[in-house]
Design an enzyme around this catalytic site. Structure first.
Site, mmCIF file in Angstrom:
data_model
loop_
_atom_site.group_PDB
_atom_site.id
_atom_site.type_symbol
_atom_site.label_atom_id
_atom_site.label_comp_id
_atom_site.label_asym_id
_atom_site.label_seq_id
_atom_site.Cartn_x
_atom_site.Cartn_y
_atom_site.Cartn_z
ATOM 1 N N LYS A 1 -15.320 -3.899 5.371
ATOM 2 C CA LYS A 1 -14.816 -4.730 4.274
ATOM 3 C C LYS A 1 -15.809 -5.819 3.903
ATOM 4 C CE LYS A 1 -12.368 -8.076 7.196
ATOM 5 N NZ LYS A 1 -11.192 -8.934 7.332
ATOM 6 N N GLN B 1 0.962 -11.114 -3.427
ATOM 7 C CA GLN B 1 -0.447 -10.712 -3.381
ATOM 8 C C GLN B 1 -0.905 -10.259 -4.766
ATOM 9 O OE1 GLN B 1 -0.093 -7.626 -0.287
ATOM 10 N NE2 GLN B 1 -1.589 -8.799 0.885
ATOM 11 N N ASP C 1 -2.582 -7.759 -5.727
ATOM 12 C CA ASP C 1 -2.946 -6.560 -4.981
ATOM 13 C C ASP C 1 -3.408 -5.443 -5.910
ATOM 14 O OD1 ASP C 1 -3.276 -5.211 -2.652
ATOM 15 O OD2 ASP C 1 -1.153 -4.990 -2.188
ATOM 16 N N HIS D 1 -5.048 -1.147 -5.475
ATOM 17 C CA HIS D 1 -5.619 -0.055 -4.689
ATOM 18 C C HIS D 1 -6.401 0.845 -5.632
ATOM 19 C CE1 HIS D 1 -2.424 -1.552 -2.070
ATOM 20 N NE2 HIS D 1 -3.241 -1.196 -1.107
ATOM 21 N N ARG E 1 6.360 -11.433 5.520
ATOM 22 C CA ARG E 1 5.837 -11.262 6.867
ATOM 23 C C ARG E 1 6.446 -12.331 7.772
ATOM 24 N NH1 ARG E 1 -0.529 -10.105 5.262
ATOM 25 N NH2 ARG E 1 -0.057 -8.369 3.861
ATOM 26 N N HIS F 1 -8.497 -1.075 -0.616
ATOM 27 C CA HIS F 1 -7.554 -2.174 -0.835
ATOM 28 C C HIS F 1 -8.360 -3.334 -1.417
ATOM 29 C CE1 HIS F 1 -4.572 -0.473 2.085
ATOM 30 N NE2 HIS F 1 -5.663 -0.048 2.679
ATOM 31 N N CYS G 1 0.791 -1.245 0.000
ATOM 32 C CA CYS G 1 0.000 0.000 0.000
ATOM 33 C C CYS G 1 0.824 1.296 0.000
ATOM 34 C CB CYS G 1 -0.966 0.032 1.184
ATOM 35 S SG CYS G 1 -1.310 -1.520 1.954
#
Length: 637
Positions: free
Chosen positions: A465, A381, A383, A385, A363, A511, A334
């Protein structure tokens, strides 16, 4: 005195009265425990404050927690009786979704699955003896003294971790004593059906620097028929274990010399992953996403602004020093996407701006929780945005949810459960923001005609979410897509856009991950299909098997023509017998096998076997190409 409400009636009792005594006063019989302000208590647990109690009977799902917790203790007692009290050291023994486990250290003994029937037999003896299970509360010093005498070093470690305000309790059955909060049955003779299923290793407290204990798993239900159904399901799940399939199909490798939780994609896995990623990119391009690429690490200042160093640091790998500055490998994409957004002034005309990346993040996970592709330390990911104006929120959410469902269906998933998590107590952001965001999430799901559940107050502090869970071939639910509002980062990074009024405004940021991560989604796919991936995803779609050496040239000619058609094909020209070659193709779960012999050579045709549909017989090559390409086009299984 305290007030206890049961079945809408109020009972005044002395503070600390056990739940079972309160039930006697209320005339309640046959209850095994109670749900007290959302927590499961057994009959011996004292009630110390005003409470609302829902009785738990054997038919209630919550009763299984009481059953399974009791069986964990019975198993621990059985181990001590078999291997000796002083040689068996107990760790933790919680319940699971279908049973229980206990982490133990047995001096001089390495258990194998052949030992499980012996342990089960001893457990049944203890059940037959029908020992009362008694709860006792003790102070910290008594607890230390007791477990020092019992030589239970792991229990002493737990005692050190217990908050001074918390009650310390032990449960006893005959001469067996264990540190435990409960809940438990009144006696060992009240248990149901159980089966010890398997063993694994587990570091104490999930910490690789601490001893490795032996974890013994059990499954338990009240009804033996239900237990057998779950055992059958468990056997099917074992066959589908993605770790086993990944090795057999030569897709991926996790090598401890490289690092636990770090995935190596083998050549066949590389082909599969390229196909998946190419599809992902094509679908995103159709929907107006713009691809970005970001570094694997960033300056500590970035993570300070984002708040990760305040709230997420235990899940981040340690920092590194670069020219007197601190850097971290990224746990999220992000902040980088935000930096791209902020690289220049943005106009409302550019919004919604959709930035997408197959971004690899890292992580720190304790080694005890790592599990194949499902729980790793480095993963990619899918991912994105989306930055938009308030007016665009509803349309963006609907489009994103529709995209998620469409993509999951392309992979063969057609049953979904959707959960909407709403505003928690510690929420940031305005009432107007939350109201618009939650309304948009609900409306998108309703317009699509998908059933959903509300997780009241379950949203993150920075926004509500949607979570989409998929049901696999054997009925398991897997978390995949997430669409998450974020009112926090736009504020922290001072994100703005210029509106029609030529003034600066704060955008909404969403996200969004559709597959979750490439690694975990691959694990789910492998288990869903039991390794037999759809033709479009299979690393090798066709294997050609010439019966003898004289058929190899024709086989190679067929291979060349199929490759010219864009199909993934290989020829097995080794000297094995035909049956062995076909069995190998079966084990490799290759969708189509072409056998070339005298007849095929003479007629200029091919003989085709389908992994899913069996023998398709002889056909012209062009017909086969059309068949396979149609399967690929429709993403059929």
């Amino acid at each position: 005195m305290i007030r206890v409400i049961i079945n809408d009636k109020v009972y005044e009792v002395e503070k600390g009265t056990p739940l079972g005594e309160i039930y006697k006063k209320a005339g309640i019989k046959d209850a095994l425990g109670g749900k007290v302000d959302g927590k499961v208590y057994d009959l011996q647990t004292p009630i110390r404050k005003d409470a609302h109690v829902i009785p738990i009977y054997r038919d209630d799902p919550e009763s299984l927690e009481i059953l399974r917790h009791s069986l964990a203790h019975i198993m621990a007692q059985a181990l001590k009786e078999i291997y000796g009290k002083d040689r068996v050291h107990l760790g933790v023994g919680p319940t699971t979704e279908e049973g229980f486990y206990y982490d133990v250290e047995i001096e001089g003994v390495r258990l194998s699955e052949e030992d499980l029937p012996k342990i089960e037999e001893k457990m049944r003896e203890i059940i037959q003896r029908d020992y009362p299970i008694l709860r006792r509360e003790i102070d910290r010093e008594q607890a230390k003294k007791l477990f020092e005498e019992l030589k239970e070093r792991y229990k002493l470690d737990i005692i050190e971790r217990i908050s001074p305000e918390d009650v310390i309790s032990v449960y006893e059955q005959n001469d067996f004593v264990d540190l435990c909060r409960g809940p438990h049955l009144p006696s060992t003779g009240m248990t149901g059906a159980f089966k010890l299923t398997h063993l694994s290793g587990a570091y104490w407290m999930g910490d690789a620097s601490k001893p490795m204990l032996q974890r013994i798993y059990g499954m338990a239900f009240w009804d033996s028929k239900e237990l057998q159904e779950r055992l059958n399901f468990y056997e099917e799940a074992k066959k589908r274990d993605h770790r086993k399939l990944g090795r057999e199909l030569e897709l991926f490798l996790i090598d401890d010399d490289v690092g636990p939780g770090l995935v190596l994609w083998l050549p066949k896995g590389g082909i599969y992953r390229k196909v998946l990623e190419d599809y992902w990119k094509e679908e995103h391009e159709k929907r107006g996403y713009q691809f970005v690429y970001t570094p694997h690490m960033g300056n500590a200042k970035l993570w300070q602004i984002s708040g990760h160093l305040d709230y997420y640091k235990p899940n981040m790998f340690p920092s590194m020093q670069v020219e007197h500055e601190e850097y971290f490998v990224k746990p999220m994409n992000c902040p980088f996407h935000i930096a791209i957004y902020k690289s220049r002034v943005r106009s409302y005309r550019e919004l919604p701006l959709k930035l997408a990346e197959l971004g690899t993040v890292y992580r720190y996970e304790m080694s005890g929780v790592l599990h194949g592709l499902m729980r790793v330390r480095g993963f990619t990911q899918d991912d994105a945005h989306i930055i938009c104006t308030p007016e665009q929120v509803e349309g963006v959410i609907y489009e994103t949810l529709e995209f998620a469902i469409s993509m999951l269906r392309d992979f063969g998933f057609n049953e979904f459960k959707v959960y909407i998590s709403t505003k928690p107590i510690d929420a940031i952001g305005s009432e107007q923001q939350w109201e618009l965001a939650e309304r948009s999430l609900k409306k998108a799901v309703e317009v699509m005609g998908i059933d959903y559940q509300i997780d009241e107050g379950g949203g993150a502090f920075y926004g509500p979410k949607i979570d989409v869970k998929i049901k696999d071939a054997i009925g398991r639910l897997w978390q995949c897509s997430t669409i998450q509002f974020d009112f926090n980062l736009p504020e922290r990074f001072d994100m703005t856009y210029v509106g029609p009024d030529n003034k600066r405004h704060r955008p909404y940021m969403i996200h969004r991950a559709l597959l979750g991560s490439i690694e975990r989604f691959t694990g789910v796919l492998l288990e869903h299909y039991a390794g037999t991936l759809p033709v479009w995803l299979s690393p090798i779609q066709i294997r050609i098997i010439p019966i003898s050496e004289k058929h190899i040239n024709y086989a190679k000619e067929i291979e060349r023509k199929l490759k010219d058609e864009g199909l993934r094909v290989e020829t097995d020209d080794n000297q094995e017998r035909l049956g062995a070659k076909i069995r190998d193709a079966e084990l490799q779960k290759i969708p189509y096998v072409i056998v070339i012999g005298d007849k095929e050579l003479k007629e200029g045709k091919i003989s085709v076997r389908s992994k899913r549909d069996g023998n398709l017989g002889s056909m012209p090559l062009d017909d086969f190409v059309k068949l396979v390409k149609e399967k690929i086009r429709t993403k059929a299984t």
